[in-house]
Design a protein around this motif. Structure first.
Motif, PDB file in Angstrom:
ATOM      1  N   VAL A 153       0.847  -1.200   0.000  1.00 24.91           N
ATOM      2  CA  VAL A 153       0.000   0.000   0.000  1.00 24.91           C
ATOM      3  C   VAL A 153       0.882   1.249   0.000  1.00 24.91           C
ATOM      4  O   VAL A 153       1.818   1.346   0.806  1.00 24.91           O
ATOM      5  CB  VAL A 153      -0.920   0.008   1.240  1.00 24.91           C
ATOM      6  CG1 VAL A 153      -1.729   1.303   1.292  1.00 24.91           C
ATOM      7  CG2 VAL A 153      -1.839  -1.209   1.241  1.00 24.91           C
ATOM      8  N   GLY A 155       2.277   4.214   1.249  1.00 24.32           N
ATOM      9  CA  GLY A 155       2.271   4.944   2.510  1.00 24.32           C
ATOM     10  C   GLY A 155       3.491   5.832   2.599  1.00 24.32           C
ATOM     11  O   GLY A 155       3.888   6.455   1.615  1.00 24.32           O
ATOM     12  N   HIS A 159       1.429   9.163  -0.112  1.00 25.46           N
ATOM     13  CA  HIS A 159      -0.029   9.281  -0.263  1.00 25.46           C
ATOM     14  C   HIS A 159      -0.543  10.628   0.211  1.00 25.46           C
ATOM     15  O   HIS A 159      -1.648  11.040  -0.154  1.00 25.46           O
ATOM     16  CB  HIS A 159      -0.720   8.162   0.517  1.00 25.46           C
ATOM     17  CG  HIS A 159      -0.565   8.267   1.997  1.00 25.46           C
ATOM     18  ND1 HIS A 159       0.654   8.120   2.626  1.00 25.46           N
ATOM     19  CD2 HIS A 159      -1.469   8.521   2.993  1.00 25.46           C
ATOM     20  CE1 HIS A 159       0.485   8.269   3.935  1.00 25.46           C
ATOM     21  NE2 HIS A 159      -0.785   8.514   4.182  1.00 25.46           N
ATOM     22  N   GLU A 238      -4.062  12.172   7.505  1.00 22.81           N
ATOM     23  CA  GLU A 238      -3.883  10.973   6.687  1.00 22.81           C
ATOM     24  C   GLU A 238      -2.563  10.234   6.846  1.00 22.81           C
ATOM     25  O   GLU A 238      -2.434   9.117   6.352  1.00 22.81           O
ATOM     26  CB  GLU A 238      -4.057  11.339   5.209  1.00 22.81           C
ATOM     27  CG  GLU A 238      -5.478  11.726   4.829  1.00 22.81           C
ATOM     28  CD  GLU A 238      -6.465  10.584   5.040  1.00 22.81           C
ATOM     29  OE1 GLU A 238      -6.060   9.414   4.973  1.00 22.81           O
ATOM     30  OE2 GLU A 238      -7.656  10.877   5.286  1.00 22.81           O
ATOM     31  N   HIS A 241      -2.896   7.086   8.971  1.00 19.31           N
ATOM     32  CA  HIS A 241      -3.826   6.199   8.281  1.00 19.31           C
ATOM     33  C   HIS A 241      -3.086   5.393   7.209  1.00 19.31           C
ATOM     34  O   HIS A 241      -3.200   4.160   7.122  1.00 19.31           O
ATOM     35  CB  HIS A 241      -4.942   7.034   7.659  1.00 19.31           C
ATOM     36  CG  HIS A 241      -6.007   6.232   6.990  1.00 19.31           C
ATOM     37  ND1 HIS A 241      -6.800   6.745   5.993  1.00 19.31           N
ATOM     38  CD2 HIS A 241      -6.410   4.946   7.143  1.00 19.31           C
ATOM     39  CE1 HIS A 241      -7.645   5.824   5.579  1.00 19.31           C
ATOM     40  NE2 HIS A 241      -7.432   4.717   6.255  1.00 19.31           N
ATOM     41  N   GLY A 242      -2.302   6.096   6.390  1.00 18.80           N
ATOM     42  CA  GLY A 242      -1.558   5.424   5.338  1.00 18.80           C
ATOM     43  C   GLY A 242      -0.490   4.495   5.877  1.00 18.80           C
ATOM     44  O   GLY A 242      -0.279   3.396   5.353  1.00 18.80           O
ATOM     45  N   PHE A 244      -0.565   2.926   8.720  1.00 19.67           N
ATOM     46  CA  PHE A 244      -1.232   1.744   9.272  1.00 19.67           C
ATOM     47  C   PHE A 244      -1.606   0.763   8.170  1.00 19.67           C
ATOM     48  O   PHE A 244      -1.345  -0.439   8.260  1.00 19.67           O
ATOM     49  CB  PHE A 244      -2.480   2.148  10.053  1.00 19.67           C
ATOM     50  CG  PHE A 244      -3.380   0.982  10.374  1.00 19.67           C
ATOM     51  CD1 PHE A 244      -3.071   0.106  11.402  1.00 19.67           C
ATOM     52  CD2 PHE A 244      -4.526   0.740   9.613  1.00 19.67           C
ATOM     53  CE1 PHE A 244      -3.890  -0.982  11.680  1.00 19.67           C
ATOM     54  CE2 PHE A 244      -5.344  -0.337   9.889  1.00 19.67           C
ATOM     55  CZ  PHE A 244      -5.028  -1.210  10.926  1.00 19.67           C
ATOM     56  N   LEU A 245      -2.240   1.266   7.104  1.00 16.82           N
ATOM     57  CA  LEU A 245      -2.664   0.383   6.028  1.00 16.82           C
ATOM     58  C   LEU A 245      -1.463  -0.262   5.340  1.00 16.82           C
ATOM     59  O   LEU A 245      -1.493  -1.443   4.966  1.00 16.82           O
ATOM     60  CB  LEU A 245      -3.501   1.160   5.013  1.00 16.82           C
ATOM     61  CG  LEU A 245      -4.853   1.663   5.520  1.00 16.82           C
ATOM     62  CD1 LEU A 245      -5.527   2.524   4.466  1.00 16.82           C
ATOM     63  CD2 LEU A 245      -5.755   0.502   5.910  1.00 16.82           C
ATOM     64  N   GLU A 246      -0.400   0.513   5.180  1.00 17.32           N
ATOM     65  CA  GLU A 246       0.825  -0.033   4.596  1.00 17.32           C
ATOM     66  C   GLU A 246       1.378  -1.164   5.459  1.00 17.32           C
ATOM     67  O   GLU A 246       1.677  -2.261   4.982  1.00 17.32           O
ATOM     68  CB  GLU A 246       1.866   1.073   4.447  1.00 17.32           C
ATOM     69  CG  GLU A 246       3.213   0.594   3.923  1.00 17.32           C
ATOM     70  CD  GLU A 246       4.261   1.696   3.962  1.00 17.32           C
ATOM     71  OE1 GLU A 246       5.334   1.488   3.383  1.00 17.32           O
ATOM     72  OE2 GLU A 246       4.004   2.761   4.573  1.00 17.32           O
ATOM     73  N   TYR A 248      -0.120  -2.924   7.943  1.00 20.08           N
ATOM     74  CA  TYR A 248      -1.023  -4.061   8.093  1.00 20.08           C
ATOM     75  C   TYR A 248      -1.005  -4.928   6.839  1.00 20.08           C
ATOM     76  O   TYR A 248      -0.970  -6.162   6.914  1.00 20.08           O
ATOM     77  CB  TYR A 248      -2.445  -3.571   8.374  1.00 20.08           C
ATOM     78  CG  TYR A 248      -3.420  -4.698   8.639  1.00 20.08           C
ATOM     79  CD1 TYR A 248      -3.443  -5.355   9.864  1.00 20.08           C
ATOM     80  CD2 TYR A 248      -4.316  -5.105   7.649  1.00 20.08           C
ATOM     81  CE1 TYR A 248      -4.325  -6.393  10.098  1.00 20.08           C
ATOM     82  CE2 TYR A 248      -5.208  -6.138   7.880  1.00 20.08           C
ATOM     83  CZ  TYR A 248      -5.206  -6.779   9.106  1.00 20.08           C
ATOM     84  OH  TYR A 248      -6.078  -7.814   9.333  1.00 20.08           O
ATOM     85  N   GLY A 249      -1.021  -4.266   5.684  1.00 25.15           N
ATOM     86  CA  GLY A 249      -0.982  -5.022   4.446  1.00 25.15           C
ATOM     87  C   GLY A 249       0.287  -5.831   4.300  1.00 25.15           C
ATOM     88  O   GLY A 249       0.269  -6.960   3.790  1.00 25.15           O
TER      89      GLY A 249
END
Length: 264
Positions: A153, A155, A159, A238, A241-242, A244-246, A248-249
């Motif tokens: 993702v 991050g 982003h 953001e 947020h980015g 975290f998604l990076e 976790y993915g």
């Protein structure tokens, strides 16, 4: 929040950052590994650059910052290892914390910043784009090789910064198509301000720094604060947020065969 620092205390502190300062207070921050182009890695270059930004931000005697790289590249090579196993959560938590510091510490710098992109840039291009003036060498390229191109993702701040600089549609296209922009294309997109010969990048950066020095110190500092406010707002909303998604993915993604997660 940066603490009060002195150039003499931090100029030799880092293995991957070289500092130089003119009598007028123009500080050049050169990213390097053993004197050549920097090799980005967690726990070393990743952390050092973040902490170095904090030192610059806390130094009241810095008047202008020039950010550049050593060797032929700005930032291209990186090594996070590729064991073929899911990445431990503790590793990603530490990397996410450092990634947050990298962006927010840079935005804490309250003097004009000039990016001297000395060559290809394939990760952390957002560092150059957060500068107030961006100069690129004719051979420079901009790409985000460390994220979507590797199945990760986007991050790390790309982003946040790219949509603000070039607009949402161009940013989404850039971040999801493995696109490599030439210096001239990046200039046409608005990500780069000037394209100059490779051997003239740093000299041009110093020319622009000299022009900035003519203005009153308070004016320069307040202008930097004013013009980076959109980045700070976006980072508050953001950045984590980015990250975290990076992270976790990456924990649920195990690299395989022809699609390694990171370059060795």
């Amino acid at each position: 929040m940066s603490k009060l620092t002195r150039f003499e205390d931090y100029k030799d502190r880092y293995d991957n950052v070289r500092f130089d300062r003119t009598p007028e207070g123009v500080v050049t921050m050169t990213l390097h590994t053993d004197g050549d182009s920097i090799v980005w890695a967690p726990g070393s270059a990743h952390d050092e650059v973040a902490f170095a930004f904090s030192d610059v931000a806390g130094d009241p005697e810095v008047e202008v910052l020039i950010l550049t790289g050593a060797g032929d590249n700005f930032i291209v090579d990186y090594t996070y290892g590729d064991s073929g196993e899911p990445i431990p959560a503790v590793f990603m938590e530490r990397l996410g914390w450092s990634g947050y510091q990298l962006i927010t510490n840079f935005l804490d710098i309250q003097v004009p910043c000039v990016a001297a992109i000395n060559g290809p840039t394939e990760l952390h291009s957002e560092l150059a784009l957060m500068c107030d003036v961006v100069i690129a060498s004719e051979d420079a390229t901009l790409m985000d090789r460390a994220h979507f191109a590797q199945g990760v993702v986007p991050g790390d701040g790309v982003h946040v910064v790219w949509p603000l600089v070039v607009g949402q549609n161009r940013a989404r296209y850039f971040l999801t198509t493995d696109l490599k922009l030439t210096a001239q294309e990046a200039r046409e997109w608005g990500a780069v301000n000037e394209v100059v010969p490779k051997d003239a990048v740093l000299a041009r950066a110093h020319e622009l720094a000299a022009k900035l020095l003519v203005k009153p110190t308070t004016t320069r500092r307040f202008t930097r604060h004013l013009l980076t406010q959109p980045f700070r707002k976006a980072a508050v909303n953001e950045l984590n947020h980015g990250l975290f998604l990076e992270g976790y993915g990456m924990q649920i993604y195990t690299p395989t065969g022809d699609q390694p997660l990171y370059k060795d």
